[in-house]
Scaffold this active site. Structure first.
Site, PDB file in Angstrom:
ATOM      1  N   LYS A  37       0.847  -1.209   0.000  1.00 10.39           N
ATOM      2  CA  LYS A  37       0.000   0.000   0.000  1.00 10.39           C
ATOM      3  C   LYS A  37       0.880   1.256   0.000  1.00 10.39           C
ATOM      4  O   LYS A  37       2.087   1.170   0.267  1.00 10.39           O
ATOM      5  CB  LYS A  37      -0.896  -0.021   1.255  1.00 10.39           C
ATOM      6  N   ARG A 130     -10.452   0.345  15.630  1.00 12.17           N
ATOM      7  CA  ARG A 130     -10.341   1.239  14.492  1.00 12.17           C
ATOM      8  C   ARG A 130     -11.285   0.740  13.397  1.00 12.17           C
ATOM      9  O   ARG A 130     -12.227   1.410  13.033  1.00 12.17           O
ATOM     10  CB  ARG A 130      -8.876   1.263  14.037  1.00 12.17           C
ATOM     11  N   TYR A 247      17.869  28.434  12.251  1.00 11.47           N
ATOM     12  CA  TYR A 247      16.739  29.173  12.823  1.00 11.47           C
ATOM     13  C   TYR A 247      16.704  29.056  14.336  1.00 11.47           C
ATOM     14  O   TYR A 247      16.957  27.989  14.896  1.00 11.47           O
ATOM     15  CB  TYR A 247      15.426  28.642  12.251  1.00 11.47           C
TER      16      TYR A 247
HETATM   17  C1  LIG Z   1      -0.203  -1.980   6.666  1.00 11.40           C
HETATM   18  C2  LIG Z   1      -0.827  -3.240   7.118  1.00 11.40           C
HETATM   19  C3  LIG Z   1      -0.043  -4.382   7.375  1.00 11.40           C
HETATM   20  C4  LIG Z   1       1.468  -4.384   7.301  1.00 11.40           C
HETATM   21  O1  LIG Z   1       2.006  -4.027   8.533  1.00 11.40           O
HETATM   22  P1  LIG Z   1       3.596  -3.942   8.770  1.00 11.40           P
HETATM   23  O2  LIG Z   1       3.714  -3.565  10.183  1.00 11.40           O
HETATM   24  O3  LIG Z   1       4.100  -2.896   7.839  1.00 11.40           O
HETATM   25  O4  LIG Z   1       4.159  -5.289   8.458  1.00 11.40           O
HETATM   26  C5  LIG Z   1      -0.697  -5.545   7.729  1.00 11.40           C
HETATM   27  N1  LIG Z   1      -2.036  -5.590   7.840  1.00 11.40           N
HETATM   28  C6  LIG Z   1      -2.819  -4.519   7.612  1.00 11.40           C
HETATM   29  C7  LIG Z   1      -4.280  -4.631   7.745  1.00 11.40           C
HETATM   30  C8  LIG Z   1      -2.239  -3.305   7.255  1.00 11.40           C
HETATM   31  O5  LIG Z   1      -3.021  -2.244   7.035  1.00 11.40           O
END
Ligand SMILES: *Cc1c(COP(=O)(O)O)cnc(C)c1O
Length: 353
Positions: A37, A130, A247
């Protein structure tokens, strides 16, 4: 003359090495879903798909436009990890032969209306609060509609990096008790990277691995950072004891120093709140951030670097300087750094051999 720029270099060989290392832990008992993703956590969705397709049993994404791109490159399973939010999306997902998560009643209504129960991943809330069905609500749905269907039961851990967190044990127990009530052909999936590493007896039928592939898992130094963020030194100056840099004069020289200014700032995706003392690499030697990150520049203490010159590369993370290093020392997570690099940084993808 070409303009100088900072670079994000992605190494497909590192991705493959990380995946092979992680897959070894599965002992061929679980299938490997490569979570790609958000443009493969900033690594480039299409290049990554082509580089790892032989190693993955499937892919996980959130957006349907990403799934469409993968489908044009691979026939493997593709899971929409948040499912669909409209009937049109449902129809397109079906058309592309995608798997989809169903995490609430609204989504399940769409599935029911279309009377198509293939390739579903039913998501259960076991404590993350969630997404996902409450367990009792799910049991009703199961009894009414799913008791003779094949599907995958899934949940997501809230604290998989923390082996000792009681929340993991609570989530595992709720999941197991529920799965015991399902028929025996229901597949199961919990594990993200942290779970693969910390709970090897909880891998079930599918693992969903993201951050580990990219080398952002901080508790295992066999895993290497697949992306290098580097920027050229554009200026060098000597400063005297008690002078200030950047800064707000945040960084105060405790001695005479040599300061390098590099061509990368928060408009490139380097977080504003990077602290003084954060390690970077120049010519293979450690140097430290000195002064607040600006929009287009960052200042580095190179007093102890042997022969630092304008044009030298300053690495913020790389195979030789784990992304977890900069993440941890700045109370950030590697996911955030990987997905935060902006488009004006030149992205260079080096395909695996
Ligand atoms: C992003 C995601 C993962 C991957 O998690 P990592 O900690 O990056 O291995 C697994 N399951 C779901 C539902 C996710 O949204």
């Amino acid at each position: 003359m070409t303009a100088i720029n900072s670079e994000l270099i992605i190494d497909g060989n590192v991705l493959r090495t990380n995946i092979s290392y992680i897959k070894n832990k599965l002992e061929n008992k679980s299938k490997f879903m490569a979570v790609i993703k958000s443009d493969a956590y900033g690594h480039n969705l299409e290049e990554v798909t082509e580089d790892i397709d032989d190693l993955a049993d499937g892919y996980g994404v959130v957006r349907i436009d990403e799934a469409r791109k993968i489908r044009s490159l691979s026939n493997k399973k593709i899971l929409l990890m948040q499912g669909i939010y409209s009937n049109d999306e449902f129809l397109e997902a079906k058309d592309l032969n995608l798997d989809m998560v169903v995490h609430n009643q609204d989504q399940f209504q769409i599935v029911k209306k279309n009377n198509t129960f293939n390739n579903l991943w039913l998501k259960i809330n076991t404590g993350m609060n969630r997404l996902g069905f409450e367990i009792d609500d799910f049991i009703d749905i199961y009894n009414k509609y799913l008791s003779n269907k094949r599907f995958t039961l899934m949940t997501h851990l809230a604290a998989s990096n923390d082996k000792d967190s009681i929340s993991n044990q609570n989530q595992f127990k709720l999941f197991k008790d529920l799965s015991n009530k399902m028929h025996k052909d229901v597949d199961k999936s919990i594990a993200n990277t942290g779970c693969i590493m910390n709970f090897p007896d909880k891998l079930y039928d599918w693992v969903r691995c993201g951050i580990g592939m990219y080398g952002g898992y901080f508790k295992d130094d066999q895993i290497q950072t697949a992306m290098t963020l580097r920027s050229p030194v554009v200026n060098l100056r000597k400063i005297k004891k008690d002078e200030r840099v950047g800064y707000d004069g945040r960084a105060v020289a405790e001695k005479d120093m040599l300061i390098a200014t590099v061509y990368l700032g928060y408009a490139d995706g380097l977080p504003l709140n990077i602290k003084d003392g954060t390690n970077v690499l120049i010519k293979g030697q450690k140097a430290k951030v000195f002064g607040r990150v600006s929009m287009d520049l960052t200042t580095i203490d190179v007093t102890n670097i042997n022969d630092c010159n304008i044009g030298d590369w300053c690495e913020f993370f790389s195979k030789d300087l784990s992304i977890s290093n900069i993440a941890k020392s700045n109370d950030l997570i590697s996911y955030y750094l990987m997905t935060g690099v902006k488009s004006r940084v030149e992205k260079i993808y080096k395909r695996a051999d």
